[in-house]
Design a protein around this motif. Structure first.
Motif, short mmCIF file in Angstrom:
data_model
loop_
_atom_site.label_atom_id
_atom_site.label_comp_id
_atom_site.label_asym_id
_atom_site.label_seq_id
_atom_site.Cartn_x
_atom_site.Cartn_y
_atom_site.Cartn_z
N GLN A 6 0.84 -1.21 0.00
CA GLN A 6 0.00 0.00 0.00
C GLN A 6 0.87 1.25 0.00
OE1 GLN A 6 -2.48 -0.46 3.45
NE2 GLN A 6 -4.04 -1.61 2.34
N GLN A 7 1.94 1.25 0.77
CA GLN A 7 2.82 2.41 0.81
C GLN A 7 3.50 2.62 -0.55
OE1 GLN A 7 2.92 4.51 3.50
NE2 GLN A 7 1.32 3.15 4.26
N GLN A 8 3.88 1.53 -1.20
CA GLN A 8 4.49 1.64 -2.53
C GLN A 8 3.50 2.19 -3.54
OE1 GLN A 8 5.88 -2.36 -3.08
NE2 GLN A 8 7.85 -1.96 -2.08
N LYS A 9 2.24 1.74 -3.45
CA LYS A 9 1.21 2.27 -4.36
C LYS A 9 1.00 3.76 -4.13
CE LYS A 9 -1.45 -1.99 -4.86
NZ LYS A 9 -2.70 -2.68 -4.53
N LYS A 10 1.01 4.19 -2.87
CA LYS A 10 0.86 5.61 -2.57
C LYS A 10 2.02 6.42 -3.13
CE LYS A 10 -1.79 4.98 1.67
NZ LYS A 10 -1.81 5.16 3.13
N LYS A 11 3.24 5.88 -3.03
CA LYS A 11 4.41 6.57 -3.58
C LYS A 11 4.28 6.71 -5.09
CE LYS A 11 7.87 5.22 -0.18
NZ LYS A 11 9.07 4.40 0.09
N GLU A 12 3.88 5.62 -5.76
CA GLU A 12 3.73 5.66 -7.21
C GLU A 12 2.63 6.63 -7.63
OE1 GLU A 12 3.09 1.65 -8.43
OE2 GLU A 12 5.10 1.00 -7.81
N ALA A 13 1.51 6.60 -6.92
CA ALA A 13 0.42 7.51 -7.25
C ALA A 13 0.85 8.95 -7.04
CB ALA A 13 -0.80 7.19 -6.39
N HIS A 14 1.62 9.21 -6.01
CA HIS A 14 2.10 10.56 -5.74
C HIS A 14 3.07 11.00 -6.85
CE1 HIS A 14 2.89 14.07 -3.32
NE2 HIS A 14 4.19 13.87 -3.45
N LYS A 15 3.95 10.10 -7.28
CA LYS A 15 4.88 10.44 -8.37
C LYS A 15 4.12 10.74 -9.65
CE LYS A 15 8.89 7.85 -6.77
NZ LYS A 15 9.74 6.66 -6.99
N ASP A 16 3.09 9.92 -9.94
CA ASP A 16 2.28 10.16 -11.14
C ASP A 16 1.56 11.50 -11.05
OD1 ASP A 16 3.11 7.75 -12.12
OD2 ASP A 16 1.26 6.67 -11.58
N PHE A 17 1.06 11.82 -9.86
CA PHE A 17 0.34 13.07 -9.67
C PHE A 17 1.28 14.26 -9.87
CE2 PHE A 17 -1.07 16.50 -6.79
CZ PHE A 17 -2.30 16.77 -7.37
N ILE A 18 2.49 14.15 -9.32
CA ILE A 18 3.47 15.24 -9.47
C ILE A 18 3.90 15.36 -10.94
CG2 ILE A 18 5.81 15.96 -8.84
CD1 ILE A 18 3.76 16.34 -6.61
N ALA A 19 4.05 14.22 -11.62
CA ALA A 19 4.46 14.25 -13.02
C ALA A 19 3.39 14.86 -13.92
CB ALA A 19 4.79 12.84 -13.51
N GLU A 20 2.11 14.63 -13.61
CA GLU A 20 1.02 15.16 -14.41
C GLU A 20 0.73 16.63 -14.10
OE1 GLU A 20 -2.37 12.72 -13.76
OE2 GLU A 20 -1.44 10.94 -14.61
N LYS A 21 1.18 17.10 -12.97
CA LYS A 21 0.89 18.48 -12.55
C LYS A 21 1.60 19.46 -13.49
CE LYS A 21 0.30 20.51 -8.08
NZ LYS A 21 0.79 20.56 -6.71
N PRO A 22 0.86 20.36 -14.07
CA PRO A 22 1.52 21.33 -14.97
C PRO A 22 2.31 22.35 -14.16
CG PRO A 22 -0.82 21.83 -14.80
CD PRO A 22 -0.59 20.57 -14.02
N THR A 23 3.47 22.68 -14.67
CA THR A 23 4.30 23.69 -14.02
C THR A 23 3.94 25.05 -14.60
OG1 THR A 23 6.03 23.34 -15.66
CG2 THR A 23 6.18 22.11 -13.59
N THR A 24 3.85 26.04 -13.73
CA THR A 24 3.50 27.38 -14.19
C THR A 24 4.61 28.34 -13.98
OG1 THR A 24 2.49 27.86 -12.07
CG2 THR A 24 1.04 27.13 -13.85
#
Length: 195
Positions: free
Chosen positions: A177-195
């Motif tokens: 579960q912790q690994q899934k949370k890390k991966e989901a967080h990385k995906d979320f950060i990667a998808e976040k547009p930089t302004t």
């Protein structure tokens, strides 16, 4: 330094090195702590039974504290039950009976915690080796939890300390579960547009 001294004294250098390595590997300073560490299932059972016994030890202490509080209250206000309600003087702005109930509850709570703490200290004195093994396993368990834990600053994390872990399979599930949370967080950060 020691290996060089023995290597010069003996004709067969390879044998001395093996002997020295065995000696250092068996020494208590560098010895493998995994051999001495108690199994995880036994550790969890022992922790659970210890906690239950400490709580059970707290019950008689709680009754003792409540009884002592009641006796002290009766000694301080001996004529409380002989007076009419109009004659009773409030203590700290409260009815003396309510104050007695409150002090009894506080005394029971404090003595309950004190009884459990006393049991823990007596248990530590009687079972020094098991206590040492539990401490060793606690340190190992908390180090592993800390290593695999995912901490995000933005949200509340469920089971942050691994409280639901009771077996090795629970631990493995928690790590997944912790690994899934890390991966989901990385995906979320990667998808976040930089302004």
């Amino acid at each position: 330094m020691i290996t060089r001294v023995f290597a010069r004294c003996c004709t067969c250098q390879n044998q001395t090195r093996l002997v020295l390595l065995r000696t250092f590997a068996d020494s208590p300073d560098t010895g493998s702590s995994a051999e001495k560490m108690m199994p995880f299932e036994e550790y969890r059972k022992l922790k659970k039974s210890h906690k239950t016994k400490a709580r059970l030890w707290g019950i008689p202490f709680a009754f003792g504290g409540m009884t002592a509080s009641s006796i002290i209250n009766v000694m301080l206000t001996p004529n409380m039950f002989e007076m009419t309600p109009e004659e009773i003087q409030p203590i700290l702005g409260m009815d003396p009976l309510m104050l007695a109930a409150g002090t009894g509850a506080v005394a029971a709570g404090v003595c309950f915690v004190g009884g459990g703490a006393l049991y823990t200290e007596v248990w530590k004195l009687v079972n020094k080796k098991k206590h040492q093994q539990i401490q060793q396993r606690d340190e190992d368990f908390l180090r592993r939890i800390e290593k695999h834990r995912f901490a995000s600053f933005g949200s509340f994390q469920d089971d942050y300390y691994g409280d639901s872990i009771q077996t090795l399979s629970d631990y493995r599930q928690w790590v997944r579960q912790q690994q899934k949370k890390k991966e989901a967080h990385k995906d979320f950060i990667a998808e976040k547009p930089t302004t």
